[in-house]
Design a protein around this motif. Sequence first.
Motif, short mmCIF file in Angstrom:
data_model
loop_
_atom_site.label_atom_id
_atom_site.label_comp_id
_atom_site.label_asym_id
_atom_site.label_seq_id
_atom_site.Cartn_x
_atom_site.Cartn_y
_atom_site.Cartn_z
N HIS A 34 0.82 -1.21 0.00
CA HIS A 34 0.00 0.00 0.00
C HIS A 34 0.85 1.27 0.00
O HIS A 34 0.32 2.37 -0.10
CB HIS A 34 -0.96 0.00 1.19
CG HIS A 34 -0.31 0.08 2.53
ND1 HIS A 34 0.36 -0.98 3.10
CD2 HIS A 34 -0.20 1.10 3.42
CE1 HIS A 34 0.83 -0.63 4.28
NE2 HIS A 34 0.51 0.63 4.50
N TYR A 55 2.82 -8.32 -11.41
CA TYR A 55 1.69 -7.40 -11.34
C TYR A 55 1.59 -6.51 -12.57
O TYR A 55 0.49 -6.14 -12.99
CB TYR A 55 1.78 -6.51 -10.10
CG TYR A 55 1.73 -7.22 -8.78
CD1 TYR A 55 1.27 -8.53 -8.67
CD2 TYR A 55 2.15 -6.59 -7.62
CE1 TYR A 55 1.23 -9.18 -7.45
CE2 TYR A 55 2.11 -7.23 -6.39
CZ TYR A 55 1.65 -8.52 -6.31
OH TYR A 55 1.61 -9.16 -5.11
N GLY A 88 -0.83 -7.28 -15.47
CA GLY A 88 -2.27 -7.18 -15.30
C GLY A 88 -2.93 -8.53 -15.58
O GLY A 88 -2.26 -9.55 -15.74
N SER A 96 -0.94 -3.50 -17.15
CA SER A 96 -1.81 -3.28 -16.00
C SER A 96 -2.24 -1.81 -15.91
O SER A 96 -1.45 -0.90 -16.17
CB SER A 96 -1.10 -3.67 -14.71
OG SER A 96 -1.90 -3.36 -13.59
N ASN A 147 -3.49 -0.75 -13.00
CA ASN A 147 -3.38 -0.46 -11.57
C ASN A 147 -2.20 0.48 -11.34
O ASN A 147 -1.08 0.20 -11.76
CB ASN A 147 -3.16 -1.77 -10.80
CG ASN A 147 -3.10 -1.56 -9.30
OD1 ASN A 147 -2.24 -0.83 -8.82
ND2 ASN A 147 -3.97 -2.22 -8.57
N LYS A 172 -0.28 1.11 -8.84
CA LYS A 172 0.86 0.51 -8.15
C LYS A 172 1.65 -0.39 -9.09
O LYS A 172 2.89 -0.39 -9.10
CB LYS A 172 0.40 -0.26 -6.92
CG LYS A 172 -0.24 0.62 -5.84
CD LYS A 172 -0.61 -0.20 -4.63
CE LYS A 172 -1.26 0.68 -3.56
NZ LYS A 172 -2.59 1.16 -3.99
N GLU A 230 -5.76 -4.14 0.06
CA GLU A 230 -5.09 -4.18 -1.24
C GLU A 230 -5.36 -5.48 -1.99
O GLU A 230 -5.08 -5.57 -3.18
CB GLU A 230 -3.58 -3.99 -1.06
CG GLU A 230 -3.18 -2.63 -0.50
CD GLU A 230 -3.49 -1.48 -1.44
OE1 GLU A 230 -3.70 -1.75 -2.65
OE2 GLU A 230 -3.54 -0.34 -0.99
N ARG A 233 -7.93 -6.57 -3.12
CA ARG A 233 -8.88 -6.39 -4.22
C ARG A 233 -8.16 -6.20 -5.55
O ARG A 233 -8.70 -6.49 -6.62
CB ARG A 233 -9.82 -5.21 -3.94
CG ARG A 233 -9.15 -3.84 -3.96
CD ARG A 233 -10.12 -2.76 -3.49
NE ARG A 233 -9.59 -1.41 -3.65
CZ ARG A 233 -8.75 -0.82 -2.81
NH1 ARG A 233 -8.34 -1.49 -1.73
NH2 ARG A 233 -8.32 0.40 -3.03
N HIS A 234 -6.92 -5.69 -5.49
CA HIS A 234 -6.16 -5.43 -6.71
C HIS A 234 -5.54 -6.70 -7.28
O HIS A 234 -5.18 -6.74 -8.46
CB HIS A 234 -5.05 -4.42 -6.44
CG HIS A 234 -5.55 -3.06 -6.02
ND1 HIS A 234 -6.44 -2.34 -6.78
CD2 HIS A 234 -5.27 -2.31 -4.93
CE1 HIS A 234 -6.70 -1.19 -6.17
NE2 HIS A 234 -6.01 -1.16 -5.05
N THR A 235 -5.38 -7.73 -6.46
CA THR A 235 -4.74 -8.96 -6.93
C THR A 235 -5.70 -10.15 -6.98
O THR A 235 -5.28 -11.27 -7.26
CB THR A 235 -3.55 -9.32 -6.01
OG1 THR A 235 -4.00 -9.44 -4.65
CG2 THR A 235 -2.47 -8.26 -6.09
#
Length: 303
Positions: free
Chosen positions: A72, A103, A106, A120, A122, A124, A263, A265-267
């Motif tokens: 985060h 990551y 994506g 991705s 995202n 981050k 976090e 939810r992003h992965t």
Amino acid sequence: MGKHVVVGAGQVGPHVARKLIAQGHEVVVVTRSGSGPEGATKIAADVADAARLSEIAKGADAIYNCVNPKYHRWLTDWPPMAASFMAAAESSGAVLAAVGNLYAYGPVSGPMTEDLPLASTNPKAQVRAKMWTDMQAAHRAGRIRATEVRGSDYFGPGATDQSFLGDRFIKPLRAGKTIPLVWPADVPHSWTYLPDVAEALIVAASDERAWGDAWHVPTSEPRTFREIGSLMAGILGRPAPRMSRLPWPLVRAIGLVNPLIGELRHTRYQFVEPYVLDSSAFTDTFGVKPTPIDDALRASLGE
């Protein structure tokens, strides 16, 4: 034998340092606390301090970026540290070998290979993608020599509480209790063994065929949580463990007060569909294979 600067005290750095020490190299370990394995020169420093890191890296053959800030905090922590690593590599002439991750690709369909776009959306993940593209651009411009290795979710000795196959999995398995899972138990997933990450990083730093490109760490065939649990139980001579999945709405609710859980939810896409890493390019090029899964799980259990 050469001088090797290993930065980071997380899951990968200690493995890299110990392997290099065993090979007879001069090893300097840089962390905020000044910790590190026996046999290394240990230095406490702020990695984001480019002047300090450049001073430490003088005369080095390689710099290993094994730093792992909390997920985060990637947006704030990574950019200054990435710039510091680049400056140290340029001023010292050392090869910059970084631990990356998947990551930046994506969501994907099918096995992941190194030629996939870093697509991705995202923010981050985009930070990590920019770190690599900046390193590669500097390499191509002749300013530095750089490479990156990317693995899937880590497991093995030294895994932290962030590992889905760490204590949160092993402790209830040993106790004969139900293993609580955040993700489905029967979706194939690639798992990368920590000592294999260290081995790949050292090989990539030392072999000019790796420079300028990113590589996938040699990783065994994908297995589900249930398959991993059954293999571990077999090693311990016990029946296959029971598993239960936490409802996703409950996980989301916990995430409202716990940033790390939030976090997830992003992965989530990595665990609700097959997530398969193809590492054949590294094996074919450098002859390095993943540790056999039974051996890796036995070491993870301390058996």
